[in-house]
Design a protein around this motif. Structure first.
Motif, PDB file in Angstrom:
ATOM      1  N   THR A  51       3.571  13.862  39.831  1.00  0.00           N
ATOM      2  CA  THR A  51       4.417  14.990  40.246  1.00  0.00           C
ATOM      3  C   THR A  51       4.361  14.933  41.674  1.00  0.00           C
ATOM      4  O   THR A  51       3.542  14.043  42.343  1.00  0.00           O
ATOM      5  N   PHE A  52       5.456  15.404  42.334  1.00  0.00           N
ATOM      6  CA  PHE A  52       5.609  15.297  43.907  1.00  0.00           C
ATOM      7  C   PHE A  52       5.160  16.856  44.352  1.00  0.00           C
ATOM      8  O   PHE A  52       5.561  17.720  43.477  1.00  0.00           O
ATOM      9  N   ILE A  53       4.544  16.860  45.444  1.00  0.00           N
ATOM     10  CA  ILE A  53       4.123  18.164  45.920  1.00  0.00           C
ATOM     11  C   ILE A  53       5.159  19.213  46.151  1.00  0.00           C
ATOM     12  O   ILE A  53       6.211  18.718  46.996  1.00  0.00           O
ATOM     13  N   ARG A  54       4.829  20.377  45.730  1.00  0.00           N
ATOM     14  CA  ARG A  54       5.626  21.601  46.219  1.00  0.00           C
ATOM     15  C   ARG A  54       4.708  22.621  46.456  1.00  0.00           C
ATOM     16  O   ARG A  54       3.633  22.726  45.814  1.00  0.00           O
ATOM     17  N   LEU A  55       5.073  23.420  47.430  1.00  0.00           N
ATOM     18  CA  LEU A  55       4.069  24.585  47.835  1.00  0.00           C
ATOM     19  C   LEU A  55       4.709  26.139  47.847  1.00  0.00           C
ATOM     20  O   LEU A  55       5.324  26.383  48.803  1.00  0.00           O
ATOM     21  N   ASN A  56       4.731  26.524  46.668  1.00  0.00           N
ATOM     22  CA  ASN A  56       5.185  27.634  46.350  1.00  0.00           C
ATOM     23  C   ASN A  56       4.223  28.841  46.631  1.00  0.00           C
ATOM     24  O   ASN A  56       3.080  28.844  46.624  1.00  0.00           O
ATOM     25  N   GLY A  57       4.998  30.069  46.998  1.00  0.00           N
ATOM     26  CA  GLY A  57       4.148  31.164  47.280  1.00  0.00           C
ATOM     27  C   GLY A  57       3.093  31.333  48.201  1.00  0.00           C
ATOM     28  O   GLY A  57       3.305  30.649  49.309  1.00  0.00           O
ATOM     29  N   ALA A  58       1.978  31.696  48.119  1.00  0.00           N
ATOM     30  CA  ALA A  58       0.876  31.682  49.086  1.00  0.00           C
ATOM     31  C   ALA A  58       0.460  30.347  49.252  1.00  0.00           C
ATOM     32  O   ALA A  58      -0.347  30.065  50.312  1.00  0.00           O
ATOM     33  N   ILE A  59       0.418  29.378  48.600  1.00  0.00           N
ATOM     34  CA  ILE A  59      -0.021  28.051  48.688  1.00  0.00           C
ATOM     35  C   ILE A  59       0.551  27.380  50.144  1.00  0.00           C
ATOM     36  O   ILE A  59      -0.071  26.471  50.527  1.00  0.00           O
ATOM     37  N   LYS A  60       1.792  27.678  50.228  1.00  0.00           N
ATOM     38  CA  LYS A  60       2.497  27.364  51.513  1.00  0.00           C
ATOM     39  C   LYS A  60       1.525  27.762  52.724  1.00  0.00           C
ATOM     40  O   LYS A  60       1.470  26.645  53.583  1.00  0.00           O
ATOM     41  N   LEU A  61       1.056  28.797  52.748  1.00  0.00           N
ATOM     42  CA  LEU A  61       0.205  29.137  54.020  1.00  0.00           C
ATOM     43  C   LEU A  61      -1.068  28.581  53.890  1.00  0.00           C
ATOM     44  O   LEU A  61      -1.613  28.019  54.987  1.00  0.00           O
ATOM     45  N   LEU A  62      -1.708  28.554  52.767  1.00  0.00           N
ATOM     46  CA  LEU A  62      -3.102  27.805  52.517  1.00  0.00           C
ATOM     47  C   LEU A  62      -3.097  26.352  52.782  1.00  0.00           C
ATOM     48  O   LEU A  62      -3.624  25.915  53.570  1.00  0.00           O
ATOM     49  N   PHE A  63      -1.827  25.531  52.340  1.00  0.00           N
ATOM     50  CA  PHE A  63      -1.808  24.221  52.598  1.00  0.00           C
ATOM     51  C   PHE A  63      -1.451  23.798  54.066  1.00  0.00           C
ATOM     52  O   PHE A  63      -1.964  23.071  54.648  1.00  0.00           O
ATOM     53  N   HIS A  64      -0.747  24.640  54.654  1.00  0.00           N
ATOM     54  CA  HIS A  64      -0.449  24.467  55.977  1.00  0.00           C
ATOM     55  C   HIS A  64      -1.713  24.548  56.962  1.00  0.00           C
ATOM     56  O   HIS A  64      -1.985  23.900  57.763  1.00  0.00           O
ATOM     57  N   ASP A  65      -2.340  25.587  56.584  1.00  0.00           N
ATOM     58  CA  ASP A  65      -3.530  26.082  57.399  1.00  0.00           C
ATOM     59  C   ASP A  65      -4.824  24.718  57.265  1.00  0.00           C
ATOM     60  O   ASP A  65      -4.996  24.271  58.229  1.00  0.00           O
ATOM     61  N   TRP A  66      -4.745  24.338  56.040  1.00  0.00           N
ATOM     62  CA  TRP A  66      -5.677  23.214  55.609  1.00  0.00           C
ATOM     63  C   TRP A  66      -5.454  21.763  56.410  1.00  0.00           C
ATOM     64  O   TRP A  66      -5.855  20.965  56.910  1.00  0.00           O
ATOM     65  N   LEU A  67      -3.917  21.512  56.273  1.00  0.00           N
ATOM     66  CA  LEU A  67      -3.319  20.369  56.679  1.00  0.00           C
ATOM     67  C   LEU A  67      -3.672  20.258  58.243  1.00  0.00           C
ATOM     68  O   LEU A  67      -3.970  19.010  58.701  1.00  0.00           O
ATOM     69  N   TYR A  68      -3.081  21.123  58.998  1.00  0.00           N
ATOM     70  CA  TYR A  68      -3.317  21.210  60.467  1.00  0.00           C
ATOM     71  C   TYR A  68      -4.780  21.264  60.954  1.00  0.00           C
ATOM     72  O   TYR A  68      -5.217  21.078  62.234  1.00  0.00           O
ATOM     73  N   LYS A  69      -6.018  21.861  60.349  1.00  0.00           N
ATOM     74  CA  LYS A  69      -6.954  21.534  60.436  1.00  0.00           C
ATOM     75  C   LYS A  69      -7.782  20.351  60.266  1.00  0.00           C
ATOM     76  O   LYS A  69      -8.662  19.879  61.096  1.00  0.00           O
ATOM     77  N   LYS A  70      -7.613  19.712  59.191  1.00  0.00           N
ATOM     78  CA  LYS A  70      -8.190  18.655  58.622  1.00  0.00           C
ATOM     79  C   LYS A  70      -7.375  17.312  59.177  1.00  0.00           C
ATOM     80  O   LYS A  70      -8.122  16.259  59.297  1.00  0.00           O
ATOM     81  N   PHE A  71      -5.954  17.304  59.297  1.00  0.00           N
ATOM     82  CA  PHE A  71      -5.411  16.204  59.886  1.00  0.00           C
ATOM     83  C   PHE A  71      -4.429  16.536  60.762  1.00  0.00           C
ATOM     84  O   PHE A  71      -3.185  16.347  60.816  1.00  0.00           O
TER      85      PHE A  71
END
Length: 371
Positions: free
Chosen positions: A278-298
């Motif tokens: 599967t290719f990543i998709r960021l629906n609903g609240a996952i968009k906010l969570l993944f964005h926060d995680w991504l900019y903190k870790k990478f």
């Protein structure tokens, strides 16, 4: 003059010590905060922590909430996931995978898709009873069931509660075929039951392997088993004659999509016979969570990764259109699709999952009908 220099140095030292420290990161968790539940009309936030006397950030500990569920087996309407019916012994998942699409479903229970999802685990204590009742229904025409369609059936809670094992035992009792998807080597605890199901052609296992890079795996999927252990699990299943495959999902451009060839080769060498991705998709609240995680870790590549995801979903990070949402579109998504096609062919993983045997299904105690 010397006193002035000394005083200047002291002032610089004082300023350096008052610089804000690096933002704390909660290890062992994917989400770093609770997003707002879209169904909750009352939501408390700490805008000025110093003004709230009783505001206290505590260490996030896992809670197990035992529930008596009303139903277990769900009909799957989506055409993207390759299953007709699913059953989930747990709601919420301690694995804490930051990209998990199941997070949004936790809002229906009144909780957040963030830290709540991975720390407040609902355990369906009566799951085996519900499955037995379901299979006894004479209207049930046997087709394979899937464990699980939402959260991982072998998440850490399974070691204590053994709900998934009880469901497999019911399936064996009825000769009910079952497909398992997991990313946890804890599945090996149930090899005795799996071998019995496998001998009758009643079980297949799809092992999710997202990365073989432990530095990435630890932050992307913090409470899962290692990539190497997942490959070993495929090997153990294959040696036992149990049909096993590998799921690469999700593929995230700029983070793990380059690992696809290595994962497919490792899985093939271990005995996997089929695969999916599967290719990543960021629906609903996952968009906010993944964005926060991504900019903190990478932080060094966050912008690039985010824009690559957007390029695969028409300028957004999510697409809800069946048939497209799990694959994406555009140049980046096509490169991933082409890579998958090339290497599944190279490593012999183009075979379809073998059909599970539905002809053996029987209801214990049911007498043969005479014609």
């Amino acid at each position: 003059m010397k006193n002035n220099i000394r005083q200047s140095k002291n002032r610089l030292h004082s300023i350096a010590n008052t610089e804000p420290a690096e933002e704390a990161y909660t290890k062992g968790r994917g989400a770093q905060f609770n997003t707002q539940n879209r169904f909750d009309k009352t939501w408390r936030v700490a805008e000025h922590v110093e003004g709230i006397d009783d505001w206290e950030e505590a260490v996030v500990k896992t809670q197990f909430i035992e529930v008596q569920a009303k139903s277990l087996v769900n009909k799957v309407e989506s055409t993207d996931v390759g299953m007709l019916y699913s059953m989930n012994p747990y709601q919420g998942c301690e694995h804490g995978c930051i990209y998990c699409y199941a997070r949004n479903s936790f809002e229906y229970l009144g909780f957040s898709a963030g830290l709540d999802f991975e720390s407040k685990i609902h355990v369906k204590k009566n799951a085996a009873q519900l499955l037995r009742q379901f299979l006894k229904n004479p209207k049930w025409e046997c087709v394979p069931l899937s464990l699980s369609g939402n959260t991982d059936c072998y998440q850490p809670a399974e070691r204590q509660f053994r709900i998934t094992r009880s469901l497999l035992e019911v399936c064996l009792e009825f000769n009910q075929p079952v497909g398992i998807i997991t990313k946890n080597a804890g599945l090996l605890r149930d090899m005795d039951v799996l071998k019995k199901l496998g001998a009758k052609g009643l079980v297949s296992v799809l092992m999710t392997v997202t990365s073989l890079n432990e530095d990435l795996r630890r932050v992307l999927e913090p409470r899962t088993t290692t990539g190497a252990q997942r490959i070993r699990t495929i090997e153990e299943l294959s040696k036992a004659g149990i049909q096993a495959g590998v799921m690469l999902g999700p593929m995230i451009p700029g983070l793990n999509e380059h690992e696809m060839p290595a994962i497919l080769k490792a899985a093939s060498d271990a005995g996997a016979t089929f695969s999916a991705y599967t290719f990543i998709r960021l629906n609903g609240a996952i968009k906010l969570l993944f964005h926060d995680w991504l900019y903190k870790k990478f932080p060094d590549r966050a912008d690039k990764v985010w824009h690559l995801i957007e390029s695969a979903h028409g300028g957004k990070v999510n697409d809800s259109e069946f048939g497209r949402r799990m694959r994406g579109e555009g140049n980046i998504a096509q490169l991933v699709a082409d890579q998958y096609k090339t290497y599944t062919k190279k490593y012999g993983l183009v075979h379809e999952r073998l059909g599970l045997d539905c002809t053996l299904f029987r209801r214990p105690g049911e007498q043969m009908k005479l014609f």
